[in-house]
Design a protein around this motif. Structure first.
Motif, PDB file in Angstrom:
ATOM      1  N   ASP A 206      33.808  35.999 -32.240  1.00  0.00           N
ATOM      2  CA  ASP A 206      32.845  35.313 -31.378  1.00  0.00           C
ATOM      3  C   ASP A 206      33.460  35.008 -30.016  1.00  0.00           C
ATOM      4  O   ASP A 206      32.862  35.266 -28.977  1.00  0.00           O
ATOM      5  CB  ASP A 206      32.383  34.026 -32.067  1.00  0.00           C
ATOM      6  CG  ASP A 206      31.493  33.161 -31.198  1.00  0.00           C
ATOM      7  OD1 ASP A 206      30.607  33.707 -30.516  1.00  0.00           O
ATOM      8  OD2 ASP A 206      31.689  31.932 -31.201  1.00  0.00           O
TER       9      ASP A 206
ATOM     10  N   VAL B  16      27.606  35.237 -31.039  1.00  0.00           N
ATOM     11  CA  VAL B  16      27.372  34.629 -32.354  1.00  0.00           C
ATOM     12  C   VAL B  16      26.674  35.623 -33.279  1.00  0.00           C
ATOM     13  O   VAL B  16      26.984  35.695 -34.474  1.00  0.00           O
ATOM     14  CB  VAL B  16      26.574  33.310 -32.228  1.00  0.00           C
ATOM     15  CG1 VAL B  16      26.114  32.806 -33.584  1.00  0.00           C
ATOM     16  CG2 VAL B  16      27.416  32.250 -31.542  1.00  0.00           C
TER      17      VAL B  16
ATOM     18  N   VAL C 237      22.805  29.722 -35.000  1.00  0.00           N
ATOM     19  CA  VAL C 237      22.925  30.144 -33.600  1.00  0.00           C
ATOM     20  C   VAL C 237      22.434  29.031 -32.685  1.00  0.00           C
ATOM     21  O   VAL C 237      23.073  28.708 -31.677  1.00  0.00           O
ATOM     22  CB  VAL C 237      22.148  31.459 -33.330  1.00  0.00           C
ATOM     23  CG1 VAL C 237      22.042  31.736 -31.842  1.00  0.00           C
ATOM     24  CG2 VAL C 237      22.821  32.621 -34.032  1.00  0.00           C
TER      25      VAL C 237
ATOM     26  N   TYR D 261      25.095  26.338 -32.833  1.00  0.00           N
ATOM     27  CA  TYR D 261      26.286  26.759 -32.101  1.00  0.00           C
ATOM     28  C   TYR D 261      26.045  26.700 -30.595  1.00  0.00           C
ATOM     29  O   TYR D 261      26.948  26.368 -29.831  1.00  0.00           O
ATOM     30  CB  TYR D 261      26.642  28.210 -32.445  1.00  0.00           C
ATOM     31  CG  TYR D 261      27.461  28.431 -33.684  1.00  0.00           C
ATOM     32  CD1 TYR D 261      28.837  28.511 -33.615  1.00  0.00           C
ATOM     33  CD2 TYR D 261      26.862  28.608 -34.918  1.00  0.00           C
ATOM     34  CE1 TYR D 261      29.605  28.751 -34.742  1.00  0.00           C
ATOM     35  CE2 TYR D 261      27.607  28.846 -36.057  1.00  0.00           C
ATOM     36  CZ  TYR D 261      28.984  28.919 -35.961  1.00  0.00           C
ATOM     37  OH  TYR D 261      29.738  29.158 -37.078  1.00  0.00           O
TER      38      TYR D 261
ATOM     39  N   THR E  95      31.079  25.510 -32.630  1.00  0.00           N
ATOM     40  CA  THR E  95      31.600  26.106 -33.860  1.00  0.00           C
ATOM     41  C   THR E  95      31.676  25.074 -34.983  1.00  0.00           C
ATOM     42  O   THR E  95      31.277  25.356 -36.121  1.00  0.00           O
ATOM     43  CB  THR E  95      32.983  26.732 -33.606  1.00  0.00           C
ATOM     44  OG1 THR E  95      32.832  27.771 -32.638  1.00  0.00           O
ATOM     45  CG2 THR E  95      33.580  27.297 -34.875  1.00  0.00           C
TER      46      THR E  95
END
Length: 177
Positions: free
Chosen positions: A39, A63, A102, A105, A141
């Protein structure tokens, strides 16, 4: 000796017993670390080249690449004995949960850039890059992994010990060999 066994051997007692008890979590963390590197590399490459003006798009694409790798590694290693769903349902749920991941994140990066305006010209280029890294690669994360750990065990791989750990070809299994 496997990667997990090697890692466990490096952990001093009494923490080794805790790590053995939570072996699945340790494997999930190793997969998470590997996909974090993927990532990060994809994010930084995209953000400094073709998507230099679109860091959020770069983050989402990074991601997504990491998520595909994560599915394979988690299914075949971290949660290899768990299941309870047909493979296509499992994959669909994995990607739905990861899609929600996603958003989780990306939320800290979006807040950093668009809510707190930690971007050029409001701050220096160095401050922008540090804020992007901390919010996108560290905070995002941590939030995303905590959510995914819970959701994978709860919805994607809900049942323990339902998949065989050792695959035996059918013709040998029938012969009792």
């Amino acid at each position: 000796m496997s990667l997990v066994e090697t890692t466990l051997a490096l952990i001093p007692e009494p923490f080794r017993g805790i790590a053995i008890k939570h072996r699945e979590l340790l494997k999930f963390a190793i997969v998470g670390g590997a996909t974090w590197v993927i990532d990060t590399v994809v994010f930084l490459v995209l953000k400094t080249t073709v998507l230099d003006t679109k860091p959020l798009t770069a983050k989402i694409m990074a991601v997504l690449v990491a998520t595909i790798v994560s599915y394979v590694m988690n299914r075949e290693w971290s949660f290899r004995t768990r299941g309870g769903r047909e493979r296509h349902h499992e994959a669909l749920l994995f990607f739905v949960v990861s899609g929600l991941g996603v958003a989780m994140y990306s939320a800290p990066l979006a807040a950093s850039r668009y809510l707190f305006h930690l971007q050029v010209p409001e701050v220096s280029l160095l401050a922008q890059e540090v804020a992007d890294f901390v919010s996108g690669q560290i905070l995002g994360t941590l939030v995303g992994m905590a959510f995914r750990w819970w959701a994978f065990r709860r919805f994607v791989f809900p049942d323990e010990n339902v998949r065989r750990q050792v695959t035996v070809p059918e013709h040998l299994d029938e012969l009792g060999q």
